[in-house]
Scaffold this motif. Sequence first.
Motif, PDB file in Angstrom:
ATOM      1  N   ALA A 138       0.769   6.863  -6.819  1.00 49.68           N
ATOM      2  CA  ALA A 138      -0.349   7.779  -7.069  1.00 49.68           C
ATOM      3  C   ALA A 138       0.059   9.228  -6.803  1.00 49.68           C
ATOM      4  N   ARG A 139       0.800   9.470  -5.729  1.00 47.91           N
ATOM      5  CA  ARG A 139       1.265  10.834  -5.426  1.00 47.91           C
ATOM      6  C   ARG A 139       2.243  11.330  -6.499  1.00 47.91           C
ATOM      7  N   TRP A 192      -7.007   2.942  -8.668  1.00 42.54           N
ATOM      8  CA  TRP A 192      -6.572   1.610  -8.259  1.00 42.54           C
ATOM      9  C   TRP A 192      -5.192   1.347  -8.828  1.00 42.54           C
ATOM     10  N   PRO A 243       0.801  -1.229   0.000  1.00 49.18           N
ATOM     11  CA  PRO A 243       0.000   0.000   0.000  1.00 49.18           C
ATOM     12  C   PRO A 243       0.832   1.276   0.000  1.00 49.18           C
ATOM     13  N   GLU A 244       1.993   1.257   0.672  1.00 50.86           N
ATOM     14  CA  GLU A 244       2.827   2.465   0.717  1.00 50.86           C
ATOM     15  C   GLU A 244       3.358   2.807  -0.679  1.00 50.86           C
ATOM     16  N   ALA A 291       2.021   1.833  -3.566  1.00 51.09           N
ATOM     17  CA  ALA A 291       0.872   2.213  -4.391  1.00 51.09           C
ATOM     18  C   ALA A 291       0.516   3.678  -4.155  1.00 51.09           C
ATOM     19  N   ASP A 292       0.502   4.087  -2.884  1.00 50.89           N
ATOM     20  CA  ASP A 292       0.220   5.483  -2.546  1.00 50.89           C
ATOM     21  C   ASP A 292       1.300   6.406  -3.101  1.00 50.89           C
TER      22      ASP A 292
END
Length: 179
Positions: free
Chosen positions: A139-140, A154, A132-133, A135-136
């Motif tokens: 996205a950022r 997603w 998740p880190e 993936a975040d």
Amino acid sequence: PGLEYQLIDDNDTPQPPGMPGELRVRRPGTDPRRGLLKEYFRDPETTAAVWKDGWFHTGDIIVDTPDGLVFVDRKKHMVRRSGQNISAGEVEATLRLHPAVREVAVIPVADELRDEEVYACIVLKENFASGPELADGIARFALERLAYFKIPGWVGFLEHLPTTYSQKLRKSAIFGEDD
């Protein structure tokens, strides 16, 4: 020379310069198909789908700029999120710049609220762990380079991108639908 063209939205409304739209073309006069594709061999349904209102719909998304027409993407490679057309190719090109990304494919997935959502399928470079880190962070990273509405909603991490023999993405295989 001798061709008429328009850039249109999904409702066949002509788009002003600077706005992306699907390119449609025709010959002026009584035979708009002259010199263009007359029909698909033994495929009247596809012919009817591309020849509407006397115009040939190319499926190409184009922007009319002061320097001329600029190709954006194929219409079928677009994600339609909350009324916005998003080029999968543009999002993919941006995500490829991230240091952890080896390969990426962007596809639309159904979304009850937004029609479609941007789904980024990512194959990582060695020495990067999915989670998740990351993936975040991806996205950022995209948010710093793209308009907010183009950011993947997603992010999925894959070992490899499933492709056909001609190297086209097998979207159905991403979700295990054609195994």
